[in-house]
Every structure is written in C-alpha cells, then in structure tokens.
Design an enzyme around this catalytic site. Structure first.
Site, PDB file in Angstrom:
ATOM      1  N   GLY A  33       0.780  -1.234   0.000  1.00  0.00           N
ATOM      2  CA  GLY A  33       0.000   0.000   0.000  1.00  0.00           C
ATOM      3  C   GLY A  33       0.805   1.274   0.000  1.00  0.00           C
ATOM      4  CD  GLU A  60       1.115  -8.745   1.065  1.00  0.00           C
ATOM      5  OE1 GLU A  60       1.337  -9.911   1.436  1.00  0.00           O
ATOM      6  OE2 GLU A  60       0.089  -8.395   0.439  1.00  0.00           O
ATOM      7  CB  CYS A  61       6.640  -3.052  -0.373  1.00  0.00           C
ATOM      8  SG  CYS A  61       6.052  -2.287   1.157  1.00  0.00           S
ATOM      9  N   GLY A  62       5.649  -3.919  -3.318  1.00  0.00           N
ATOM     10  CA  GLY A  62       6.063  -4.175  -4.689  1.00  0.00           C
ATOM     11  C   GLY A  62       6.454  -2.892  -5.386  1.00  0.00           C
ATOM     12  NE  ARG A  63       1.959   1.260  -7.265  1.00  0.00           N
ATOM     13  CZ  ARG A  63       1.357   0.971  -8.413  1.00  0.00           C
ATOM     14  NH1 ARG A  63       1.853   1.432  -9.545  1.00  0.00           N
ATOM     15  NH2 ARG A  63       0.260   0.238  -8.428  1.00  0.00           N
ATOM     16  CB  CYS A  92      -4.397  -0.108 -35.049  1.00  0.00           C
ATOM     17  SG  CYS A  92      -3.060  -0.343 -36.225  1.00  0.00           S
ATOM     18  CE1 TYR A 116       1.414  -4.667  -9.807  1.00  0.00           C
ATOM     19  CE2 TYR A 116       2.415  -2.777  -8.746  1.00  0.00           C
ATOM     20  CZ  TYR A 116       1.834  -4.020  -8.669  1.00  0.00           C
ATOM     21  OH  TYR A 116       1.680  -4.627  -7.446  1.00  0.00           O
TER      22      TYR A 116
END
Length: 400
Positions: free
Chosen positions: A228, A266-269, A344, A373
């Site tokens: 978060g 639990e961090c990602g970004r 397109c 991401y």
C-alpha cells in the site's frame, strides 16, 4: 537519470532501434539495503512479485528481503528459484484446488485465506494429504481509511473476508486440527502517499487483530500489514516519507505492545518502481485536427501503466541532432503534445497534451519510474510488434 544516458548514447551510436527497458540494479540494491535495515527487529519485508517478476530483478531482491509474496502457482515456482518454500507466502483471491495443493506440497510458509469456502477447500486438501498449514485470514475491513489511489477494502471489492464475517471464519479455522491460524492479513489501501496516515492505518490493523485474538482466545503470532505504500507519479520529488513512517511505526509497536508479534510488509511498487526506465524513440510527429502527436516506437502493449492508471507518465527527452535522412527532421517547440505508440487504437497514450519545449523525430523519450507494473501487466503481442529489449545495469557491466 544520468545512469541511463550512456546506454542510450551507445544504442544511438550503433544505429540500434531504441525500444528498451533499462533497470538500475545498483539503485535497487541501495534502496533495499536502506528500507530493510531500518525496520524494527520483529518486522520483515516481503517482495510482492506481481509488481515485476523478471528473473534478474528477483535475484537481486532475494538477497535482501525475507521472502516473496505470490498470488499464483506460477509465481510460487518463480519464487522457489531464489528462495526456499518457507520464505514464500501465498495470497490473492480465487486460488484453485490445484494451486492450493501445489502450495501445500511445496511447503509454503503461509497461505492467506480469502473466504470461508477457500478455508474449507484448503482444510479438505490438508486432510487428504495428512498435512498441516499455517494461515492468515485476509480481512476486508469496513474502514474508513485515508485517501489513496486505490482502495482494496472498506467498499465492495473481491478481496478478503468481509469484516462482519470474520468471527465465523475464525471459529471455523480454530476447529480444524490441520489449520494453524497465526493471525491476519490486511491490505486495505494501495498507493498511499502520506506516511503519517499510513501509521494510522497500521494502528487500526493492530486494534482489530488484538480484539479478535482476545475474543476468540488464540495467540496472535503474526500480522501481515500489506503493502500500500505509494509512488507519486505526478510529482517525483514528493514521495512517501519512509524514514518518518518507520520512526513512528517503531513507536506505535511499543505503544500497542506488539513487540512479540511478527509483522510483515509485502511491498512491490515501492521497491521497484523508481529503478526502471522505458526508453523509446520518436518515429513521427504530426498535427491532426489542430492537435500535435509524437508517435513513439513500441506502445502501451509494452508499458501499460499509463493507460491502466489513466495518468500522464513522467518522462524526459534526450535530443539528437543526427539525421539519417536526406530531408529535414520534423521538429516542434513549445507545443502541447500527446505521446502515443504504434498501436491501432486511440487509447495507446503515454501522456496526453503535455507542454514540451522542443521535440524532433529521432529524439529519445525516457519514461521514468517504469519498474513496477510496466512490462508485467502489458498485452505484449497485440499487433505482433517486436518486444522491447532488456538491459540490467550492475556495478561492473550492462547485462542484456
């Protein structure tokens, strides 16, 4: 930004088509050293693999974090290449029986249970396999919560157990001999930028977890506090104040008497966003019905984040005077310009109507904060364009 400039210059000097992801693994290591070393002794950092699961990224991260947070059998398998199973935690909605069996057979550390039905299915598998499993219950709290880009709880979402059903699920879990209920998993907000408000959210988590533990008379051993922690794409100079958060977090642990509970993030970004760059070149510039467009090599099938979040992604422009053609480049200055890719579809937009001092065909656009991401959520094969190349910057060399 200086770290990617020599790579870009080398690519241009070789007349190599520029469409790359560049990852700064040195910067990633420094960032991980800082955030993990600052955590209190009873707190561990896990990496949310969904943010970026490139092998070299996982290899670097695995040396600093306690383990991986995963959300599929495929991610479990990726994690096992770098960490033993007892350093992998398995969450996410809609776990299949096959995934649960795989997680149990591999011996993952904990499974974050999302519903009564999932708990019952897991218990049936454990009875069939004659095994036990440590779990947390993921709770969808009622809120209210501080402002954030994404809310995962406090409103109808597919995540977790509704707060008004938690008591029933706790009682069911405690009655299952094969299930070891260690505590709770909370992940109520995403991309929160306010470190002080994040402390307030954690305080709410502590309060709820302690209350359920006392009410149902089971030892509270573990709380997963989610991720978060956000990234401010609109103002890269104004990011989440990690050091302030950690100092207040440490004080909160003492105030709430949580020193004997194991706490996880639990961090990602927050871990990988800033170390990635999506680098591409300007193929064409044109004016259509009064609006200027710069068409870039690649597109949002390679870097989907700007479309997914509907924002203008931050970028820099590297100007190049060289012209491989006998005719003049297309150049514009001080114009509101929309940066698009080769797809397109009119939705293939990286940044819309942004003021640009000067831009020409052949210039290189560097989208910053593209490490999370980006490629991992993109629809890679739409229109069958070539995939970007990947470059990983280390202390001694560039790895492709």
């Amino acid at each position: 930004m200086r770290i990617v400039q020599p790579v870009i210059e080398q690519l241009k000097a070789q007349s190599h088509p520029v469409c790359h992801y560049i990852y700064d693994l040195v910067g990633l290591e420094h960032h991980l050293q800082h955030i993990t070393s600052s955590l209190p002794s009873n707190c561990q950092m896990y990496y949310a693999m969904k943010a970026n699961s490139e092998r070299k990224i996982l290899d670097t991260i695995s040396q600093y974090v306690e383990g991986f947070e995963v959300a599929s059998q495929g991610e479990i398998a990726k994690g096992l290449a770098f960490k033993p199973a007892n350093h992998i935690i398995f969450g996410g909605p809609g776990k299949t029986d096959e995934e649960l069996r795989y997680a149990v057979s591999e011996g993952v550390q904990r499974i974050h249970v999302e519903s009564m039905h999932e708990l019952q299915r897991l218990n049936a598998i454990l009875e069939d396999e004659d095994k036990t499993q440590h779990i947390l219950l993921r709770v969808n709290l009622a809120g209210p919560f501080p402002n954030a880009t994404l809310h995962m709880a406090g409103r109808p979402t597919q995540f977790g157990i509704s707060e008004d059903e938690v008591d029933d699920v706790i009682e069911a879990a405690l009655a299952m001999p094969k299930i070891h209920l260690d505590g709770f998993h909370f992940h109520s907000i995403s991309n929160n930028l306010d470190s002080n408000l994040h402390v307030d959210v954690v305080k709410l988590y502590f309060k709820k977890a302690k209350a359920w533990s006392e009410k149902h008379r089971f030892p509270l051993k573990h709380i997963n506090l989610g991720g978060g922690i956000g990234v401010n794409y609109a103002d890269l100079t104004n990011q989440f104040e990690w050091d302030n958060f950690v100092e207040r977090f440490k004080t909160l642990i003492v105030e709430q008497e949580m020193e004997d509970v194991t706490l996880n993030f639990e961090c990602g970004r927050f871990i990988v966003a800033h170390i990635g760059y999506y680098v591409t070149e300007v193929l064409d510039i044109k004016k259509v019905h009064g609006a200027w467009y710069a068409i870039l090599r690649g597109g949002t099938q390679q870097f989907r984040l700007p479309v997914s979040w509907q924002h203008n992604h931050p970028f820099d422009i590297y100007r190049y005077k060289d012209n491989p053609y006998s005719f003049e480049k297309v150049s514009i200055s001080r114009q509101d310009t929309t940066l698009v890719g080769q797809l397109c579809t009119p939705k293939d937009v990286f940044a819309r109507e942004v003021q640009i001092d000067a831009i020409s065909t052949g210039d290189v656009i560097v989208f910053k904060y593209a490490g999370a991401y980006g490629w991992s959520i993109s629809h890679h094969d739409f229109l069958s364009h070539p995939h970007p190349e990947f470059i990983y910057l280390t202390q001694t060399k560039e790895d492709e």
